[in-house]
Scaffold this active site. Structure first.
Site, PDB file in Angstrom:
ATOM      1  N   SER A  55      -1.691   8.435 -19.938  1.00 30.00           N
ATOM      2  CA  SER A  55      -2.887   8.048 -19.191  1.00 30.00           C
ATOM      3  C   SER A  55      -3.617   6.882 -19.848  1.00 30.00           C
ATOM      4  O   SER A  55      -4.448   6.235 -19.216  1.00 30.00           O
ATOM      5  CB  SER A  55      -3.842   9.239 -19.064  1.00 30.00           C
ATOM      6  OG  SER A  55      -3.267  10.276 -18.299  1.00 30.00           O
ATOM      7  N   GLY A 248      -1.877  10.535 -15.251  1.00 33.01           N
ATOM      8  CA  GLY A 248      -1.274   9.219 -15.359  1.00 33.01           C
ATOM      9  C   GLY A 248      -2.328   8.124 -15.431  1.00 33.01           C
ATOM     10  O   GLY A 248      -3.522   8.389 -15.296  1.00 33.01           O
ATOM     11  N   GLY A 250      -3.894   3.938 -14.701  1.00 31.39           N
ATOM     12  CA  GLY A 250      -4.049   2.924 -13.664  1.00 31.39           C
ATOM     13  C   GLY A 250      -4.982   3.319 -12.537  1.00 31.39           C
ATOM     14  O   GLY A 250      -5.670   4.343 -12.576  1.00 31.39           O
ATOM     15  N   CYS A 277      -5.861  15.357 -13.142  1.00 32.07           N
ATOM     16  CA  CYS A 277      -6.252  13.982 -13.477  1.00 32.07           C
ATOM     17  C   CYS A 277      -5.819  13.000 -12.380  1.00 32.07           C
ATOM     18  O   CYS A 277      -6.347  13.053 -11.287  1.00 32.07           O
ATOM     19  CB  CYS A 277      -5.700  13.607 -14.862  1.00 32.07           C
ATOM     20  SG  CYS A 277      -6.487  12.157 -15.593  1.00 32.07           S
ATOM     21  N   LEU A 278      -4.855  12.112 -12.641  1.00 33.29           N
ATOM     22  CA  LEU A 278      -4.400  11.205 -11.584  1.00 33.29           C
ATOM     23  C   LEU A 278      -3.816  12.001 -10.421  1.00 33.29           C
ATOM     24  O   LEU A 278      -3.981  11.629  -9.252  1.00 33.29           O
ATOM     25  CB  LEU A 278      -3.368  10.216 -12.125  1.00 33.29           C
ATOM     26  CG  LEU A 278      -2.841   9.181 -11.123  1.00 33.29           C
ATOM     27  CD1 LEU A 278      -3.965   8.287 -10.607  1.00 33.29           C
ATOM     28  CD2 LEU A 278      -1.735   8.331 -11.747  1.00 33.29           C
ATOM     29  N   GLN A 281      -6.596  12.914  -8.221  1.00 37.44           N
ATOM     30  CA  GLN A 281      -7.014  11.775  -7.412  1.00 37.44           C
ATOM     31  C   GLN A 281      -6.015  11.484  -6.296  1.00 37.44           C
ATOM     32  O   GLN A 281      -6.401  11.137  -5.175  1.00 37.44           O
ATOM     33  CB  GLN A 281      -7.204  10.562  -8.317  1.00 37.44           C
ATOM     34  CG  GLN A 281      -8.307  10.752  -9.346  1.00 37.44           C
ATOM     35  CD  GLN A 281      -8.225   9.787 -10.509  1.00 37.44           C
ATOM     36  OE1 GLN A 281      -7.302   8.977 -10.604  1.00 37.44           O
ATOM     37  NE2 GLN A 281      -9.186   9.877 -11.418  1.00 37.44           N
ATOM     38  N   ASN A 319      -9.852  12.530 -19.654  1.00 35.45           N
ATOM     39  CA  ASN A 319      -9.407  11.166 -19.894  1.00 35.45           C
ATOM     40  C   ASN A 319      -9.205  10.479 -18.553  1.00 35.45           C
ATOM     41  O   ASN A 319      -8.121  10.553 -17.968  1.00 35.45           O
ATOM     42  CB  ASN A 319      -8.102  11.146 -20.699  1.00 35.45           C
ATOM     43  CG  ASN A 319      -7.526   9.747 -20.786  1.00 35.45           C
ATOM     44  OD1 ASN A 319      -8.254   8.777 -20.693  1.00 35.45           O
ATOM     45  ND2 ASN A 319      -6.222   9.650 -20.934  1.00 35.45           N
ATOM     46  N   GLY A 321     -10.786   6.955 -16.003  1.00 36.23           N
ATOM     47  CA  GLY A 321     -11.689   5.852 -15.762  1.00 36.23           C
ATOM     48  C   GLY A 321     -12.018   5.666 -14.295  1.00 36.23           C
ATOM     49  O   GLY A 321     -12.824   4.796 -13.930  1.00 36.23           O
ATOM     50  N   PHE A 322     -11.381   6.467 -13.437  1.00 37.38           N
ATOM     51  CA  PHE A 322     -11.661   6.485 -12.003  1.00 37.38           C
ATOM     52  C   PHE A 322     -12.060   7.908 -11.631  1.00 37.38           C
ATOM     53  O   PHE A 322     -11.726   8.866 -12.329  1.00 37.38           O
ATOM     54  CB  PHE A 322     -10.429   6.072 -11.195  1.00 37.38           C
ATOM     55  CG  PHE A 322     -10.029   4.633 -11.365  1.00 37.38           C
ATOM     56  CD1 PHE A 322     -10.358   3.674 -10.413  1.00 37.38           C
ATOM     57  CD2 PHE A 322      -9.301   4.229 -12.482  1.00 37.38           C
ATOM     58  CE1 PHE A 322      -9.993   2.347 -10.573  1.00 37.38           C
ATOM     59  CE2 PHE A 322      -8.927   2.896 -12.655  1.00 37.38           C
ATOM     60  CZ  PHE A 322      -9.269   1.955 -11.689  1.00 37.38           C
ATOM     61  N   HIS A 361      -8.299  18.141 -18.097  1.00 37.97           N
ATOM     62  CA  HIS A 361      -6.982  18.530 -18.613  1.00 37.97           C
ATOM     63  C   HIS A 361      -6.998  19.970 -19.117  1.00 37.97           C
ATOM     64  O   HIS A 361      -7.371  20.226 -20.264  1.00 37.97           O
ATOM     65  CB  HIS A 361      -6.558  17.591 -19.746  1.00 37.97           C
ATOM     66  CG  HIS A 361      -6.110  16.253 -19.276  1.00 37.97           C
ATOM     67  ND1 HIS A 361      -4.779  15.876 -19.228  1.00 37.97           N
ATOM     68  CD2 HIS A 361      -6.806  15.192 -18.809  1.00 37.97           C
ATOM     69  CE1 HIS A 361      -4.675  14.639 -18.759  1.00 37.97           C
ATOM     70  NE2 HIS A 361      -5.906  14.211 -18.496  1.00 37.97           N
ATOM     71  N   GLU A 363      -4.593  21.731 -20.051  1.00 30.11           N
ATOM     72  CA  GLU A 363      -3.612  21.937 -21.127  1.00 30.11           C
ATOM     73  C   GLU A 363      -4.154  21.509 -22.482  1.00 30.11           C
ATOM     74  O   GLU A 363      -3.521  21.746 -23.512  1.00 30.11           O
ATOM     75  CB  GLU A 363      -2.332  21.159 -20.830  1.00 30.11           C
ATOM     76  CG  GLU A 363      -2.307  19.718 -21.273  1.00 30.11           C
ATOM     77  CD  GLU A 363      -3.237  18.785 -20.496  1.00 30.11           C
ATOM     78  OE1 GLU A 363      -3.479  17.664 -20.970  1.00 30.11           O
ATOM     79  OE2 GLU A 363      -3.702  19.191 -19.413  1.00 30.11           O
TER      80      GLU A 363
END
Length: 388
Positions: A55, A248, A250, A277-278, A281, A319, A321-322, A361, A363
């Site tokens: 990530s 992940g 980006g 996380c990603l 999203q 973790n 940023g979006f 997260h 985990e």
């Protein structure tokens, strides 16, 4: 006139921000230059897991905790085959390791793997700048001789396109499918192996951490990992009892170009689905919501999250940023968790279906284990489907 500084007293690393601000320090790890977004992480442990977390692709990490390197490194703590974060910024130079698990020092590990570090930086000042101005674009350089072209470094930082619109999942995903059966670490044996029949789970690898896969195996999942670009048809060909969407790097909107159609194809089937996380999203985008770039994101192992359905507060590892814009969630999709730092969305679920995801997260690695129950919830949904 003051005496010229000795060569060894000269700064051997420079961090140049796009606005022209400069931070000098002592370089360690690999020599060279890199350009990335700068973020900060507040975790007190787990620097190796952070550096190998996919990530963090496209990012240089400022560690707010000053004792970095004290426990050395060990292959057991790698979350990916190689470090993915572009570099690291620390207050104090890494020390020689003092830990029974250490297989080597952090500095040697970074050098062999081509990652740049800078020590001797006022990380409190740097962190305040990130919080106030947003995550900046930076150029990080390490030259053992202390020779830097400052103008060129600032120009490189300014010219970097940034993470918005950048699909990095393609760069960190696996090249081909594989099976996973390693389970979570436990004293004194270490990592174990899952045996016997399990729930058939397909995990989409947008930059999956190894400990996520271990947690899935530990709750009884027979995991097959597929590349990020896999289609719904390729996923369903494995006849899964559940589908997992990994973390992940980006911009989720960029990755969604190919991930969203796949997820929508899976949603057309009555399968349990779990995202982190990603992956959270990606699920939100597939359901019709939108994502937005955060000012400086959430990076750390001490983030309080409230479960809106139980009232329980969990301390989590984050973790990202979006974030998912909760105001865009469609009817039939419920917000389940929110950050107690800023109120941002941290979880969703589809009403009446075993489809859910979280921004944080569960985990850990590093971080608390308050939210491990989510893996058990996923396994429970598959068990209920079998029993129906």
């Amino acid at each position: 006139m003051p005496a010229n500084p000795k060569p060894q007293d000269r700064p051997t690393a420079c961090l140049a921000l796009a606005d022209g601000t400069l931070f000098y320090g002592r370089g360690f790890g690999a020599a060279g230059e890199t350009v990335a977004e700068l973020c900060f992480n507040t975790a007190m442990t787990g620097y190796q897991e952070i550096m190998t977390d996919p990530s963090y692709a496209g990012q240089v990490v400022t560690f707010t905790f000053p004792h970095i390197g004290n426990t050395g490194v060990t292959p057991e703590d790698d979350e990916a085959a190689e470090p993915v974060a572009a570099g690291m910024v620390v207050k104090w130079d890494p020390t020689e390791p003092s830990n029974w698990r250490a297989a080597g020092p952090l500095v040697d590990w970074l050098t062999k793997r081509g990652r740049i570090g800078i020590g001797g930086v006022d990380t409190r000042r740097l962190t305040r700048a990130i919080r106030q101005q947003g995550a900046p674009h930076v150029a990080l350089a390490h030259d053992p001789d202390g020779n830097f072209d400052i103008g060129a470094l600032v120009a490189r930082a300014r010219a970097w396109s940034g993470l918005v619109g950048l699909d990095l999942a393609r760069e960190v995903t696996c090249a081909q499918s594989y099976r996973w059966d390693e389970t979570c670490w436990a004293w004194p044996a270490g990592y174990g192996r899952r045996a016997g029949a399990g729930f058939r789970v397909v995990a989409l690898d947008y930059g999956a951490k190894r400990n996520i896969l271990r947690c899935l195996a530990s709750v009884g999942c027979d995991v097959t990992v597929l590349p990020a670009t896999a289609t719904a048809e390729e996923v369903l060909a494995h006849e899964p009892e559940g589908v997992f969407l990994s973390n992940g790097p980006g911009d989720p909107a960029a990755t969604g170009g190919y991930a969203v159609p796949m997820i929508q194809g899976i949603l057309a089937r009555d399968l349990p689905l779990f995202g982190i996380c990603l992956g959270h999203q990606m699920l939100a985008l597939a359901l019709g919501a939108k994502t937005v770039k955060m000012n400086h994101g959430h990076h750390g192992a001490n983030h309080p999250v409230k479960d809106l359905e139980t009232g329980k507060v969990e301390i989590t590892s984050m973790n990202h940023g979006f974030t998912v814009d909760s105001q865009t969630l469609p009817r039939g999709v419920k917000e389940t968790h929110v950050s107690l730092f800023d109120g941002s969305n941290c979880g969703i679920r589809m009403e009446g279906r075993p489809v859910f995801s979280v921004q944080y997260h569960p985990e850990a690695s590093p971080g608390p284990q308050d939210s491990y129950y989510l893996f058990e919830r996923f396994a429970g949904a598959m068990q209920a489907r079998r029993a129906a």
